[in-house]
Write a protein that holds these residues in place. Structure first.
Motif, PDB file in Angstrom:
ATOM      1  N   PRO A 253       0.723  -1.119   0.226  1.00 37.42           N
ATOM      2  CA  PRO A 253      -0.097   0.097  -0.024  1.00 37.42           C
ATOM      3  C   PRO A 253       0.999   1.319   0.063  1.00 37.42           C
ATOM      4  O   PRO A 253       1.981   1.310   0.648  1.00 37.42           O
ATOM      5  CB  PRO A 253      -0.847  -0.151   1.250  1.00 37.42           C
ATOM      6  N   MET A 254       0.361   2.395  -0.646  1.00 35.12           N
ATOM      7  CA  MET A 254       1.209   3.461  -0.652  1.00 35.12           C
ATOM      8  C   MET A 254       0.836   4.429   0.418  1.00 35.12           C
ATOM      9  O   MET A 254      -0.179   4.697   0.289  1.00 35.12           O
ATOM     10  CB  MET A 254       0.753   3.938  -2.343  1.00 35.12           C
ATOM     11  N   SER A 255       1.953   4.937   0.997  1.00 36.36           N
ATOM     12  CA  SER A 255       1.614   5.722   2.177  1.00 36.36           C
ATOM     13  C   SER A 255       1.999   7.059   1.714  1.00 36.36           C
ATOM     14  O   SER A 255       2.530   7.329   0.511  1.00 36.36           O
ATOM     15  CB  SER A 255       2.805   5.436   3.400  1.00 36.36           C
ATOM     16  N   PRO A 256       1.551   8.157   2.384  1.00 40.10           N
ATOM     17  CA  PRO A 256       1.510   9.473   2.035  1.00 40.10           C
ATOM     18  C   PRO A 256       3.167   9.956   1.750  1.00 40.10           C
ATOM     19  O   PRO A 256       3.700  10.668   1.045  1.00 40.10           O
ATOM     20  CB  PRO A 256       1.112  10.297   3.502  1.00 40.10           C
ATOM     21  N   GLY A 257       4.054   9.307   2.785  1.00 42.49           N
ATOM     22  CA  GLY A 257       5.276   9.472   2.729  1.00 42.49           C
ATOM     23  C   GLY A 257       5.874   9.077   1.697  1.00 42.49           C
ATOM     24  O   GLY A 257       6.759   9.548   0.396  1.00 42.49           O
ATOM     25  N   GLU A 258       5.673   7.924   0.938  1.00 40.94           N
ATOM     26  CA  GLU A 258       6.114   7.078  -0.181  1.00 40.94           C
ATOM     27  C   GLU A 258       5.474   8.220  -1.518  1.00 40.94           C
ATOM     28  O   GLU A 258       6.382   8.178  -2.353  1.00 40.94           O
ATOM     29  CB  GLU A 258       5.610   5.952  -0.008  1.00 40.94           C
ATOM     30  N   THR A 259       4.513   8.454  -1.357  1.00 39.04           N
ATOM     31  CA  THR A 259       3.804   9.244  -2.461  1.00 39.04           C
ATOM     32  C   THR A 259       4.583  10.807  -2.551  1.00 39.04           C
ATOM     33  O   THR A 259       5.089  11.086  -3.559  1.00 39.04           O
ATOM     34  CB  THR A 259       2.338   9.732  -2.358  1.00 39.04           C
ATOM     35  N   GLN A 260       4.959  11.202  -1.705  1.00 36.23           N
ATOM     36  CA  GLN A 260       5.911  12.354  -1.516  1.00 36.23           C
ATOM     37  C   GLN A 260       7.134  12.197  -2.166  1.00 36.23           C
ATOM     38  O   GLN A 260       7.855  12.911  -2.757  1.00 36.23           O
ATOM     39  CB  GLN A 260       5.734  13.077  -0.138  1.00 36.23           C
ATOM     40  N   THR A 261       7.747  11.029  -1.534  1.00 35.74           N
ATOM     41  CA  THR A 261       9.044  10.596  -2.222  1.00 35.74           C
ATOM     42  C   THR A 261       9.086  10.517  -3.645  1.00 35.74           C
ATOM     43  O   THR A 261       9.882  10.797  -4.319  1.00 35.74           O
ATOM     44  CB  THR A 261       9.625   9.389  -1.413  1.00 35.74           C
ATOM     45  N   MET A 262       8.108   9.670  -4.015  1.00 38.87           N
ATOM     46  CA  MET A 262       8.114   9.641  -5.844  1.00 38.87           C
ATOM     47  C   MET A 262       7.918  10.805  -6.270  1.00 38.87           C
ATOM     48  O   MET A 262       8.450  11.109  -7.338  1.00 38.87           O
ATOM     49  CB  MET A 262       6.911   8.590  -6.098  1.00 38.87           C
ATOM     50  N   ARG A 263       7.113  11.738  -5.842  1.00 36.39           N
ATOM     51  CA  ARG A 263       6.731  12.816  -6.653  1.00 36.39           C
ATOM     52  C   ARG A 263       8.091  13.706  -6.580  1.00 36.39           C
ATOM     53  O   ARG A 263       8.651  14.440  -7.655  1.00 36.39           O
ATOM     54  CB  ARG A 263       5.769  13.745  -5.717  1.00 36.39           C
ATOM     55  N   GLU A 264       8.917  13.697  -5.604  1.00 38.28           N
ATOM     56  CA  GLU A 264      10.254  14.434  -5.446  1.00 38.28           C
ATOM     57  C   GLU A 264      11.031  13.907  -6.613  1.00 38.28           C
ATOM     58  O   GLU A 264      12.089  14.649  -7.271  1.00 38.28           O
ATOM     59  CB  GLU A 264      10.908  14.404  -4.094  1.00 38.28           C
TER      60      GLU A 264
END
Length: 843
Positions: A253-264
């Motif tokens: 499952p995608m966490s908010p932190g991992e979403t932010q990491t991928m965006r960066e």
């Protein structure tokens, strides 16, 4: 008594000689003293020069007492590098400024100097401010004693030349870093290009990265989609004590932190780093134990982006700039390798799909090489011929079995395919199957390029036209029947025309004029029927280009209704939209369309019924259920209440010769389809079958305004004019002369183009040019109207030119102005048609 002077007993001459000798000696001493002073001045100057050279030397120079280690002397470079004054430095020993070499090592080096010269040693000097810098020390032992020592003493001091190696060390470090960079990339390149297997290549690259960076985990994440619900890590290399996401073998499952990491990662042009307990802390799942990580996006040219990254779990690693550069370059090369590998994999998949497409193709297909090898044949090839690839492994085997006596000729033709200059070669050939049956195949062959071994290959695809040819033969038989029927109808019409004309002639010879007009009316009626039949056939054939005129379709439809639906069993329900647009139509051809459709509707309801006809406007923005060009249309719908058409017949209803009626040629709806198509329109049919009736929809392009009607027959008055009439049929020339003899029109006939040009030129030069010219487009063995019109226009641009032909498929007839004509007159025409066109163009 005073001592006696030694000169008392000498003579005066002796005394003078001694005095002169003394004077000479004094001069010599003075000269010697002067020379010694010069030498001292020279030595003092040389000493100053030497001191200046030493002080400005590029390296520091020390004079060191080898027994005590005290610094006896130094140059300017020495005390400036260390941040002391010279006096301060001369109070120190070697141990005060050297922090790497121990006193024992220094004494040992000094001891060696007593016996031999030693190699340079590396040390670290400490400045007055406490900072350090690396040095290279060259020690040497002088051969003379120090000036402060006793002249008889042995040398007890050493000279140390010290070089600051800070910059050199930086250069060496940079060189080693660059060498490591290149060696690492070489390992990555070998991993990328070392295999053609996708999984193996990725595993090899990650293993090399794992080794180069000595990290705890290296991984690839795909696809890199920050907005996905889950993600997966398909590949990773880890230390046993630090298993990663791949070991879970599941979508995470995608966490908010991992979403932010991928965006960066996707927004950055350089690798992104995270380190625990810093301003940029790690935001991954805590169960993976990441202390520090670095990652970068991998963009391939064929697919969604990946993420390439490393984890350090054992400590909070700070990634150096050199590591970031190397990691970024590895990522770039990995992107290229991924692109190449994905392209190769896609190529393999495409090749497999192509192979399946060829094998499973509904057509016979063969792939063959120029050396004669047959690489592949489709299943249909085998199905039709019964030959497998084992039966025909080479072209020679195929030609031997399929072409018999023509095999050598076919082999030569096949050889030419591999080097075709044009795109393909086609032709129809008769082949023999394994069981000896003959099949007709329509071949198309083309070169396909080269194989990796440089052999040229080609593809040969065939369509089995055996049944089609048989159907064509059947259609030819049908055409024979049709031609016989047409000949029968024409003979009947000609018999009627000639019969009534013969009766009329006999009546005139006997002076019986009472029945002449009825006889002629009957002949003209049969002429009209013959004219309709000829136009119907021309329309169905390759030609029949309509002569379009903007007009309302309503009067033409009403005329067909009155003529064909006078039977009381039928009722017409006509619904015409308000402000109906006119359409560009050929009234004769369009009348034939309505006639055929209404006859079809009548025959569908033998017991009678209602025929609904609706006519409406279709705007460009309206949603049409069929594909039409984006313009305005009128739609004519004709609906009957008959049995309808079954679904399997709907797709063939417009095919020539297709009919479900016993007494029908199967041409009526085919003619309708051909006419509507030539009007740039479209016709469709819908039917529910089982007594639900049939609806035909006709779409015709609308026009802005109708063509203005000409004056009524009784108001047509032809002004005097001069007409040039060209036709190779002499009796037609005489007929036209008779048509126009009652008008004040001078008509001159020509039998061919050359004669017409001569007559036209002579009339123009005499100042009495022709007002109008009517030219047949086809003159056997001579120039027709199209061939002479340009020359006539060069003589006189103002005259009216009318094109005339019995071939209505000629584009000149439908668009005369595109060919320098003013109008067109279609054969056969009657007197009123001729008068109409002259009046219209000269009124």
């Amino acid at each position: 008594m005073s001592q006696k002077n030694k000169y008392d007993n000498k003579t005066k001459e002796e005394c003078v000689n001694e005095i002169n000798l003394l004077k000479k000696r004094i001069v010599e001493l003075e000269t010697l003293n002067a020379n010694q002073k010069k030498i001292e001045d020279f030595l003092r100057l040389r000493e100053e020069q030497l001191r200046n050279y030493i002080d400005h030397a590029g390296d520091a120079i020390f004079v060191i007492d080898t027994d005590s280690g005290r610094i006896l002397d130094c140059n300017q470079k020495a005390y400036l590098d260390l941040g002391y004054s010279k006096d301060e430095l001369l109070q120190l020993t070697v141990s005060d400024i050297e922090i790497q070499l121990s006193k024992e090592e220094i004494n040992k080096a000094h001891g060696k100097l007593k016996t031999k010269k030693i190699n340079p040693v590396n040390g670290i000097h400490k400045r007055k401010d406490g900072s350090n810098f690396p040095v290279e020390i060259h020690l040497s032992r002088p051969t003379i004693a120090h000036p402060s020592a006793h002249p008889s003493a042995h040398p007890s001091y050493a000279i140390a030349i010290v070089r600051d190696t800070s910059e050199r060390n930086k250069i060496d470090d940079a060189r080693l870093t660059h060498l490591h960079f290149l060696e690492s990339l070489d390992q990555i390149n070998k991993a990328i290009h070392g295999t053609k297997d996708f999984e193996q290549m990725m595993n090899d690259v990650l293993s090399r990265v794992f080794s180069i960076f000595n990290c705890d985990r290296v991984w690839l994440l795909y696809p890199c989609d920050p907005y996905a619900q889950t993600f997966r890590v398909p590949m990773e290399i880890t230390r046993p004590e630090y298993p990663g996401a791949n070991a879970l073998n599941m979508d995470i499952p995608m966490s908010p932190g991992e979403t932010q990491t991928m965006r960066e990662a996707l927004e950055s042009d350089t690798p992104v780093t995270y380190v625990i307990n810093t301003d940029n802390p790690v935001s991954t799942d805590p169960r993976f134990g990441v202390q520090s990580q670095i990652f970068t996006p991998i963009y391939t040219k064929l697919d969604k982006p990946w993420i390439f990254g490393m984890h350090q779990c054992s400590y909070a690693r700070i990634w150096t700039q050199e590591e970031k550069w190397l990691f970024n370059e590895i990522g770039r090369r990995l992107a290229d390798g991924l692109t190449t590998m994905l392209m190769f994999r896609n190529l393999q998949e495409s090749e497999a799909r192509l192979r399946r497409a060829i094998i499973q193709s509904p057509f016979p297909i063969m792939i063959h090489a120029e050396d004669g090898q047959i690489l592949m044949i489709s299943d249909v090839w085998t199905e039709i011929t019964s030959y497998t690839l084992e039966d025909i492994p080479t072209i020679n085997d195929w030609t031997d079995k399929a072409y018999g006596e023509s095999k050598l000729l076919m082999r030569e033709e096949i050889k030419h395919i591999y080097s075709l200059a044009e795109k393909f070669k086609e032709g129809e050939y008769i082949i023999k199957t394994k069981d000896g049956k003959e099949r007709a195949w329509d071949f198309m062959s083309a070169p396909l390029g080269k194989l990796p071994d440089n052999r040229r290959i080609a593809i040969s695809m065939a369509v089995d036209v055996t049944e089609r040819n048989q159907m064509q033969e059947q259609k030819l038989d049908s055409l024979g029947v049709l031609a016989g029927g047409i000949a029968h109808d024409f003979n009947n019409l000609l018999l009627g025309i000639f019969g009534y004309l013969e009766i009329t002639k006999d009546a005139c010879e006997k002076g019986d004029f009472d029945n002449v007009l009825p006889y002629l009316d009957n002949a003209l009626s049969m002429f009209n029927r013959a004219q309709d039949l000829s136009r119907q056939l021309l329309t169905f054939s390759k030609g029949g280009s309509p002569i379009l005129k903007g007009q309302s379709v309503v009067p033409l439809i009403q005329n067909s209704m009155q003529f064909l639906l006078s039977d009381s069993k039928f009722h017409i329900d006509l619904d015409v939209a308000d402000n109906l647009w006119p359409a560009d139509i050929d009234e004769n051809q369009f009348g034939r369309v309505i006639d055929n459709l209404l006859i079809n509707a009548k025959e569908a309801m033998p017991a009678g019924g209602i025929i609904k006809i609706s006519i409406k406007n279709i705007s460009q923005s309206s949603a049409l259920t069929i594909r039409l060009k984006p313009t305005t249309y009128i739609c004519i719908s004709i609906e009957d209440q008959g049995e309808g058409v079954i679904p399997e017949h709907l797709s063939r209803i417009f095919d020539p010769f297709f009919t479900t009626k016993q007494k029908s040629s199967g041409l009526g709806l085919a003619i309708v389809y051909s006419i509507i198509k030539k009007h740039n329109g479209l016709i469709s049919v819908t039917s529910g079958g089982s007594g639900k009736g049939t609806i035909f929809h006709i779409y015709l392009p609308a026009t802005k305004e109708a063509t203005k009607n000409t004056a009524p027959e009784e108001k047509k008055v032809l002004r005097p004019c001069k007409v040039l009439f060209m036709d190779d049929e002499n009796h037609l020339c005489k007929l036209v002369e008779n048509y126009l003899k009652e008008f004040k029109i001078q008509i001159i006939s020509a039998l061919n183009g050359e004669q017409a040009i001569k007559l036209f030129q002579e009339a123009y030069e005499r100042g009495i040019p022709f007002d109008i010219g009517i030219f047949d487009l086809t003159i056997p063995g001579g120039k027709g109207g199209v061939e002479i019109i340009e020359e006539l226009r060069n003589i006189d641009k103002t005259f009216v030119a009318i094109a005339s032909s019995g071939y209505s498929d000629n584009s000149v007839m439908s668009k005369p102005k595109d060919y320098n004509f003013n109008d067109s007159l279609r054969k056969p025409y009657r007197k009123k048609d001729l008068i109409e066109i002259i009046w219209k163009n000269l009124a």
